[in-house]
Design a protein around this motif. Structure first.
Motif, PDB file in Angstrom:
ATOM      1  N   UNK A  23       0.830  -1.191   0.000  1.00 17.29           N
ATOM      2  CA  UNK A  23       0.000   0.000   0.000  1.00 17.29           C
ATOM      3  C   UNK A  23       0.868   1.246   0.000  1.00 17.29           C
ATOM      4  N   UNK A  24       0.221   2.356  -0.321  1.00 15.12           N
ATOM      5  CA  UNK A  24       0.863   3.666  -0.258  1.00 15.12           C
ATOM      6  C   UNK A  24      -0.223   4.690   0.052  1.00 15.12           C
ATOM      7  N   UNK A  25       0.089   5.625   0.921  1.00 17.92           N
ATOM      8  CA  UNK A  25      -0.827   6.710   1.270  1.00 17.92           C
ATOM      9  C   UNK A  25      -0.021   8.006   1.254  1.00 17.92           C
ATOM     10  N   UNK A  26      -0.514   9.011   0.539  1.00 13.94           N
ATOM     11  CA  UNK A  26       0.178  10.289   0.462  1.00 13.94           C
ATOM     12  C   UNK A  26      -0.817  11.442   0.532  1.00 13.94           C
ATOM     13  N   UNK A  27      -0.753  12.235   1.603  1.00 11.28           N
ATOM     14  CA  UNK A  27      -1.604  13.426   1.649  1.00 11.28           C
ATOM     15  C   UNK A  27      -1.013  14.511   0.745  1.00 11.28           C
ATOM     16  N   UNK A  34      -7.249  19.787  -1.371  1.00  5.79           N
ATOM     17  CA  UNK A  34      -6.390  18.950  -0.554  1.00  5.79           C
ATOM     18  C   UNK A  34      -7.000  17.560  -0.564  1.00  5.79           C
ATOM     19  N   UNK A  35      -6.169  16.574  -0.315  1.00  2.58           N
ATOM     20  CA  UNK A  35      -6.686  15.217  -0.332  1.00  2.58           C
ATOM     21  C   UNK A  35      -5.618  14.215   0.018  1.00  2.58           C
ATOM     22  N   UNK A  36      -5.951  12.983  -0.250  1.00  9.70           N
ATOM     23  CA  UNK A  36      -5.043  11.881  -0.006  1.00  9.70           C
ATOM     24  C   UNK A  36      -5.141  10.968  -1.212  1.00  9.70           C
ATOM     25  N   UNK A  37      -4.006  10.579  -1.733  1.00 11.44           N
ATOM     26  CA  UNK A  37      -4.015   9.586  -2.800  1.00 11.44           C
ATOM     27  C   UNK A  37      -3.337   8.337  -2.263  1.00 11.44           C
ATOM     28  N   UNK A  38      -3.705   7.228  -2.829  1.00 13.32           N
ATOM     29  CA  UNK A  38      -3.088   6.003  -2.355  1.00 13.32           C
ATOM     30  C   UNK A  38      -3.662   4.783  -3.036  1.00 13.32           C
ATOM     31  N   UNK A  39      -3.108   3.664  -2.633  1.00 15.59           N
ATOM     32  CA  UNK A  39      -3.599   2.380  -3.128  1.00 15.59           C
ATOM     33  C   UNK A  39      -3.305   1.330  -2.064  1.00 15.59           C
ATOM     34  N   UNK A  40      -4.021   0.235  -2.159  1.00 17.02           N
ATOM     35  CA  UNK A  40      -3.772  -0.905  -1.287  1.00 17.02           C
ATOM     36  C   UNK A  40      -4.075  -2.166  -2.075  1.00 17.02           C
ATOM     37  N   UNK A  41      -3.230  -3.142  -1.904  1.00 15.54           N
ATOM     38  CA  UNK A  41      -3.411  -4.421  -2.577  1.00 15.54           C
ATOM     39  C   UNK A  41      -3.582  -5.488  -1.510  1.00 15.54           C
ATOM     40  N   UNK A  42      -4.652  -6.256  -1.648  1.00 21.30           N
ATOM     41  CA  UNK A  42      -4.877  -7.386  -0.740  1.00 21.30           C
ATOM     42  C   UNK A  42      -4.904  -6.993   0.716  1.00 21.30           C
ATOM     43  N   UNK A  43      -4.021  -7.602   1.491  1.00 24.30           N
ATOM     44  CA  UNK A  43      -4.019  -7.393   2.939  1.00 24.30           C
ATOM     45  C   UNK A  43      -3.425  -6.043   3.353  1.00 24.30           C
ATOM     46  N   UNK A  45      -4.862  -3.234   2.827  1.00 20.12           N
ATOM     47  CA  UNK A  45      -5.955  -2.285   3.009  1.00 20.12           C
ATOM     48  C   UNK A  45      -6.051  -1.776   4.442  1.00 20.12           C
ATOM     49  N   UNK A  46      -6.022  -2.672   5.406  1.00 21.47           N
ATOM     50  CA  UNK A  46      -6.144  -2.245   6.802  1.00 21.47           C
ATOM     51  C   UNK A  46      -4.969  -1.357   7.210  1.00 21.47           C
ATOM     52  N   UNK A  47      -3.769  -1.729   6.816  1.00 18.65           N
ATOM     53  CA  UNK A  47      -2.589  -0.905   7.129  1.00 18.65           C
ATOM     54  C   UNK A  47      -2.685   0.462   6.463  1.00 18.65           C
ATOM     55  N   UNK A  48      -3.198   0.506   5.247  1.00 16.84           N
ATOM     56  CA  UNK A  48      -3.360   1.775   4.547  1.00 16.84           C
ATOM     57  C   UNK A  48      -4.330   2.675   5.312  1.00 16.84           C
ATOM     58  N   UNK A  49      -5.417   2.113   5.798  1.00 21.55           N
ATOM     59  CA  UNK A  49      -6.377   2.911   6.558  1.00 21.55           C
ATOM     60  C   UNK A  49      -5.786   3.379   7.884  1.00 21.55           C
ATOM     61  N   UNK A  50      -4.953   2.563   8.492  1.00 23.22           N
ATOM     62  CA  UNK A  50      -4.299   2.972   9.742  1.00 23.22           C
ATOM     63  C   UNK A  50      -3.358   4.154   9.496  1.00 23.22           C
ATOM     64  N   UNK A  51      -2.589   4.084   8.415  1.00 25.63           N
ATOM     65  CA  UNK A  51      -1.691   5.196   8.085  1.00 25.63           C
ATOM     66  C   UNK A  51      -2.499   6.438   7.707  1.00 25.63           C
ATOM     67  N   UNK A  52      -3.568   6.252   6.970  1.00 28.31           N
ATOM     68  CA  UNK A  52      -4.450   7.365   6.625  1.00 28.31           C
ATOM     69  C   UNK A  52      -4.945   8.058   7.897  1.00 28.31           C
ATOM     70  N   UNK A  53      -5.368   7.278   8.867  1.00 24.74           N
ATOM     71  CA  UNK A  53      -5.822   7.829  10.144  1.00 24.74           C
ATOM     72  C   UNK A  53      -4.715   8.641  10.813  1.00 24.74           C
ATOM     73  N   UNK A  54      -3.492   8.142  10.788  1.00 30.09           N
ATOM     74  CA  UNK A  54      -2.380   8.863  11.410  1.00 30.09           C
ATOM     75  C   UNK A  54      -2.096  10.194  10.711  1.00 30.09           C
ATOM     76  N   UNK A  55      -2.226  10.235   9.384  1.00 30.76           N
ATOM     77  CA  UNK A  55      -2.013  11.502   8.680  1.00 30.76           C
ATOM     78  C   UNK A  55      -3.047  12.541   9.103  1.00 30.76           C
ATOM     79  N   UNK A  56      -4.250  12.083   9.484  1.00 26.37           N
ATOM     80  CA  UNK A  56      -5.273  13.006   9.966  1.00 26.37           C
ATOM     81  C   UNK A  56      -5.089  13.346  11.440  1.00 26.37           C
ATOM     82  N   UNK A 136     -13.132   7.819  -2.272  1.00 24.57           N
ATOM     83  CA  UNK A 136     -13.566   6.983  -3.377  1.00 24.57           C
ATOM     84  C   UNK A 136     -12.650   5.769  -3.444  1.00 24.57           C
ATOM     85  N   UNK A 137     -13.261   4.595  -3.381  1.00 25.34           N
ATOM     86  CA  UNK A 137     -12.496   3.351  -3.445  1.00 25.34           C
ATOM     87  C   UNK A 137     -12.844   2.649  -4.746  1.00 25.34           C
TER      88      UNK A 137
END
Length: 153
Positions: A23-27, A34-43, A45-56, A136-137
């Protein structure tokens, strides 16, 4: 701010932690959005959402990253000061932007006046509340598989 890492992790530590993840998450903050772009493959997804939460919730302010960024920007100004292509581009952007402050090229004085605290506060104001964002997913997943990650309202 995205180069500073999150929470207690600098960018190098964060990079090591997610190096083998899918995965990758970039604000980002642009001129009008303003926004966040990113992607997650397979497992990932949860880590991507955790990092997204930390950026907020836990952006990190790193003075060394800031100094490096300003230094690189100053070097680029010096390098491009007399480059015909850069001078032309700066002129076109200024004219098309009607000489508005945001359309004017960066200068050494502007860079010297820039403040890490002000940049951090600006970031925090823009990312203070994720409820104002539209997420948007897309991809190969079932809605039922991602519903458990939804924040209760």
């Amino acid at each position: 701010m995205s180069n500073s890492g999150v929470a207690g992790f600098n960018q190098t530590q964060l990079g090591k932690m997610i190096r083998d993840k899918n995965f990758s998450i970039t604000p980002y903050i642009s001129d009008i959005t303003q926004g966040v772009s990113g992607y997650a493959i397979g497992d990932g997804f949860e880590s991507a959402l955790q990092l997204l939460n930390l950026y907020f919730t836990s952006p990190r302010k790193d003075a060394e990253v800031w100094k490096t960024y300003i230094s690189q920007a100053q070097s680029a100004l010096t390098r491009n000061a007399n480059a015909p292509g850069s001078v032309y581009q700066d002129t076109v952007l200024a004219v098309l932007g009607n000489y508005a402050p945001r359309s004017m090229p960066a200068t050494a004085d502007k860079l010297n006046a820039a403040s890490l605290d002000k940049a951090y506060d600006f970031y925090k104001a823009r990312f203070a509340d994720a409820s104002n964002f539209t997420f948007t997913f897309t991809g190969d997943f079932s809605v039922n598989a991602i519903i458990p990650y939804r924040q209760p309202t």
